[in-house]
Design an enzyme around this catalytic site. Structure first.
Site, PDB file in Angstrom:
ATOM      1  N   HIS A 188      55.022  65.851  42.207  1.00 48.03           N
ATOM      2  CA  HIS A 188      55.060  65.365  43.591  1.00 48.03           C
ATOM      3  C   HIS A 188      55.543  66.467  44.535  1.00 48.03           C
ATOM      4  CE1 HIS A 188      55.879  61.428  41.349  1.00 48.03           C
ATOM      5  NE2 HIS A 188      54.762  61.177  41.993  1.00 48.03           N
ATOM      6  N   GLN A 201      41.009  59.317  40.530  1.00 40.15           N
ATOM      7  CA  GLN A 201      41.515  58.812  41.806  1.00 40.15           C
ATOM      8  C   GLN A 201      41.162  59.778  42.937  1.00 40.15           C
ATOM      9  OE1 GLN A 201      45.619  57.125  42.407  1.00 40.15           O
ATOM     10  NE2 GLN A 201      46.053  59.184  43.129  1.00 40.15           N
TER      11      GLN A 201
HETATM   12  P1  AMP Z   1      52.072  58.753  41.816  1.00 39.03           P
HETATM   13  O1  AMP Z   1      53.455  58.689  42.388  1.00 39.03           O
HETATM   14  O2  AMP Z   1      52.033  58.822  40.334  1.00 39.03           O
HETATM   15  O3  AMP Z   1      51.147  57.719  42.414  1.00 39.03           O
HETATM   16  O4  AMP Z   1      51.481  60.144  42.284  1.00 39.03           O
HETATM   17  C1  AMP Z   1      51.473  60.525  43.635  1.00 39.03           C
HETATM   18  C2  AMP Z   1      50.676  61.799  43.773  1.00 39.03           C
HETATM   19  O5  AMP Z   1      51.257  62.819  42.966  1.00 39.03           O
HETATM   20  C3  AMP Z   1      49.218  61.648  43.284  1.00 39.03           C
HETATM   21  O6  AMP Z   1      48.364  62.359  44.171  1.00 39.03           O
HETATM   22  C4  AMP Z   1      49.262  62.283  41.922  1.00 39.03           C
HETATM   23  O7  AMP Z   1      48.026  62.808  41.503  1.00 39.03           O
HETATM   24  C5  AMP Z   1      50.267  63.387  42.131  1.00 39.03           C
HETATM   25  N1  AMP Z   1      50.830  63.822  40.849  1.00 39.03           N
HETATM   26  C6  AMP Z   1      51.410  63.042  39.912  1.00 39.03           C
HETATM   27  N2  AMP Z   1      51.749  63.783  38.832  1.00 39.03           N
HETATM   28  C7  AMP Z   1      51.353  65.047  39.092  1.00 39.03           C
HETATM   29  C8  AMP Z   1      51.393  66.277  38.369  1.00 39.03           C
HETATM   30  N3  AMP Z   1      51.929  66.354  37.142  1.00 39.03           N
HETATM   31  N4  AMP Z   1      50.892  67.386  38.953  1.00 39.03           N
HETATM   32  C9  AMP Z   1      50.346  67.323  40.202  1.00 39.03           C
HETATM   33  N5  AMP Z   1      50.283  66.202  40.941  1.00 39.03           N
HETATM   34  C10 AMP Z   1      50.766  65.073  40.393  1.00 39.03           C
END
Ligand code: AMP
Length: 285
Positions: free
Chosen positions: A35, A152
């Protein structure tokens, strides 16, 4: 950092930024380096950065997953402040959706037919609806999404194009642990044993990339290798697929733009990961 918990406050804040380039990072909280990499990317190319934390109930297909989803708002706020985020929007579920909410954004076609779209029911309907609502509230110039959630990202890019939403979607690389496991808020729910086993996922993606680099072009050969190994390590496999990066249609023959994507359960925790076969896997692994 401004903490905004009401739609009206967010709109008022947004109006005050009229001439500035606004970046937006939507999240479900339990923030980690993945994030934060999005926040950093937004800081680099925008004058102001707004993050959101909202555990969106409409995108969960399993109630137990929603109930167990980790959250630590205080720690999240501290991380966002440390990164220089300008505002955080975080809102109660009932304030985000009216009791008689009845308008959905529903993606269709090849982008949702496979991968997580096949097994997670109305997951992407929930994602597209909440992202549309958030984009409408925040009205950012750019919104930042991680390639970790590769399907997504493709669906949101298509939605923004199809609906002429006035925002640039910025795609950011996957951030991994030192041993290769893709960072995820759900990782903290893994037992020590499952955490150790889950490293297999990224090892298999690296091996798939290796086979591609050495000339393998038959998806079935690579998928079989991955399935055989993953069956040993995971409790259950949701899917193992190699798809075209743009259309998400399964590849008949592999090319640089083919993406290996998989989802598997370690205990009750569902983990996803992916890798574009044309890209070297991070060399430290
Ligand atoms: P989430 O809180 O899991 O819904 O993720 C929020 C955003 O963070 C989304 O755009 C995810 O793709 C991104 N995200 C989650 N994990 C990672 C990661 N390991 N590397 C890069 N972006 C991430």
């Amino acid at each position: 950092m401004k903490v905004l918990t009401k739609k009206a406050d967010l709109r008022a804040y947004r109006r005050s930024l009229s001439a500035e380039v606004v970046g937006f990072v939507p999240t479900m909280g339990a923030l980690h380096e993945g994030h934060m990499s999005l926040v950093r990317a937004a800081k680099q190319s925008c004058d102001r950065v707004i993050a959101s934390i909202f555990v969106n109930p409409t995108q969960f297909d399993r109630d137990a997953d929603l109930q167990s989803y980790p959250s630590d708002l205080e720690a999240d706020q501290a991380k966002l402040v440390a990164e220089g985020c300008d505002a955080l929007f975080t809102i109660a579920k009932d304030s985000m959706y009216e009791a008689d909410f009845s308008t959905w954004v529903v993606p269709e076609g090849s982008l949702v037919a496979g991968l997580c779209g096949r097994t997670r029911g109305s997951h992407f309907r929930g994602v597209c609806t909440v992202v549309t609502k958030l984009l409408s509230l925040v009205q950012p110039d750019r919104a930042f999404f991680g390639q970790k959630d590769f399907q997504q990202l493709a669906i949101i890019q298509r939605m923004v194009r199809d609906l002429d939403l006035p925002v640039d979607i910025v795609s950011c690389p996957i951030v991994r642990e030192a041993d290769g496991l893709a960072l995820s808020s759900r990782n903290q729910l893994l037992t020590a044993e499952n955490r150790a086993a889950a490293v297999t996922i990224s090892q298999l993606l690296a091996r798939a990339r290796d086979m591609f680099a050495k000339g393998e072009r038959q998806p079935q050969v690579i998928k079989s290798m991955v399935r055989e190994q993953l069956e040993v390590s995971a409790r259950a496999i949701d899917y193992i697929e190699i798809v075209d990066r743009q259309s998400l249609v399964p590849c008949e023959r592999l090319c640089e733009d083919s993406v290996m994507a998989l989802a598997a359960f370690y205990g009750d925790v569902r983990l996803i990961d992916n890798h574009r076969l044309g890209d070297a896997f991070p060399s430290a692994l």
